[in-house]
Design an enzyme around this catalytic site. Sequence first.
Site: not given
Length: 512
Positions: A32, A246, A300, A337, A366, A484
């Site tokens: 373009e 990912s 999550k 995980d 934690a 996954q």
Amino acid sequence: MTLLCVPLTSSSVEQMCEDARRARAAGADIVELRLDYLHSIEPDELSRLLAETAPAIVTCRTNREGGQFGGASSDRIALLAAACKHGPSLVDLEYEDWRSSAEIRDQLGSAIAEPLRLILSFHDFSGRPSRLLNIVRSMADTHGCDVVKIVWQARNICDNFEAFEILRAASRPTIALCMGEAGIPSRVLAKKFGAFLTFCSLRAGAESAPGQISIEKMKRLYRWNVIDSDAAVYGVVACPVAHSMSPAMHNAAFGELGLNAVYLPMRVEPSYEHFADFVRGCLERPWLDVRGLSVTIPHKLNALKFVGSNVEPLAQKIGAVNTLILENGRARGMNTDYAGALDALTEALQCERSDLRGERVAVIGAGGAGRAIVAGLRDCGSAVSIYNRTLSKAEALAGEFDCQALPLSSASRCEADIVINTTSLGMHPDVDQTPLPTEALRPAMTVFDTVYNPIETRLLREASQAGCKTINGVSMLVNQAVIQFETWTGQPAPRERMRQVLIERLSEQTDD
Ligand code: NAP
């Protein structure tokens, strides 16, 4: 066939010709020519430009239309009309100009002769135009219009749905794109839904509109040459999403197995409503072929809430879903995980999960990652001690999973067989930090750092020097992606390829 078009925005004819050659070499079908970016152009240069860059679309946008042309409207139309005489493939004009000015229609209409075709376009840089569908219909019904182009700034990811619906319902060749990070799916999936073209920048940093992807990325990362209308769609739902590793891992895996599938970054704004609207939107449109979604910060918990009881029991217990499987109009949730971390451990120790029973494991941290790993280890029967800067958080987690809670300051005296860092200490750019002093490291220990950037953290370097077995965060990240991939596709994942791509991406980032 959906064309790949590279807009050229240099200020000289010389550079535009050179950029056109580069675009062609990179795989562009058409360029373009943004005449509004040229500082000046003489008639003989115009003929040379058109001759050297063919096939090309010519356009000249005013400031109002997101362009650079600041001159009189008559000069702009005269320039476009002159360009038309040199045989570009298409000329792009704003619908509003065409509709409102008989003079423009006369002047340009007479310049547009077969086989030159007219793109009528409408851009909205502020959001979705309120009369979106009317505008599209009016453009399509306009005498002389060969290609309809509608582009707007995505208010959120759900605007992509409308772009796809416009393409599916189109009565003539159409371009429907959403700008901004949330609009990336519309740019890549233009091919799946038979758009006339999609735009790509010549290189990163040379975008002519927000959210444009470089042609190299479109071809290599998003598998442009391979996907077609049957392509299965996957993606990572996050906000922000640009940093995610990912897409690189999953797209490389699809490539390795020769699958007709693509994995995209999907920016979904943080609220539950945005998340639910998007996933529901995917489920309600089976023709989209969205089969699986990775879910990360900050979604999550939203994903867990969305799937309700349709969730893997341990994910329920962890209180977080990072993977959705979309099938038969429903979404099922999992957490890969914890499984990715357990696989990283058992791989390195060459043992089964059942062998982790009774192992003394110190989990430092934690937070979200710590919680998933504690749940996984307790499920295997390991004896877990949680060390955290904020002791109350360690105590709350320990209470839920029946383990011991200790302050981070006492980690140097830990007696564990396995130490796992789940804090962000040592992560780029604070690479000099470590959660454990060297005197705590004993050769019999296995030390696992979930931090993956850098791949070798200070903790892992010192653990290795102390003779410990070490496991890096890349291992966990790859393993969770492997799970996954295998869940979604039912095929063995090309683990080594995924690892290699991840390491390449991480080293590119470190070089930046
Ligand atoms: P999070 O929920 O925010 O938890 C962060 C944890 O780090 C908390 O325990 C926090 O302690 C502790 N922490 C942060 N800064 C600290 C400091 N200066 N000194 C001591 N403790 C500190 O984050 P997350 O999602 O669990 O992620 C944590 C790390 O895990 C990240 O670095 C990430 O790279 C890694 N991770 C890796 C993978 C993988 O696949 N490899 C996956 C997920 C996460 P307080 O409770 O006292 O604030």
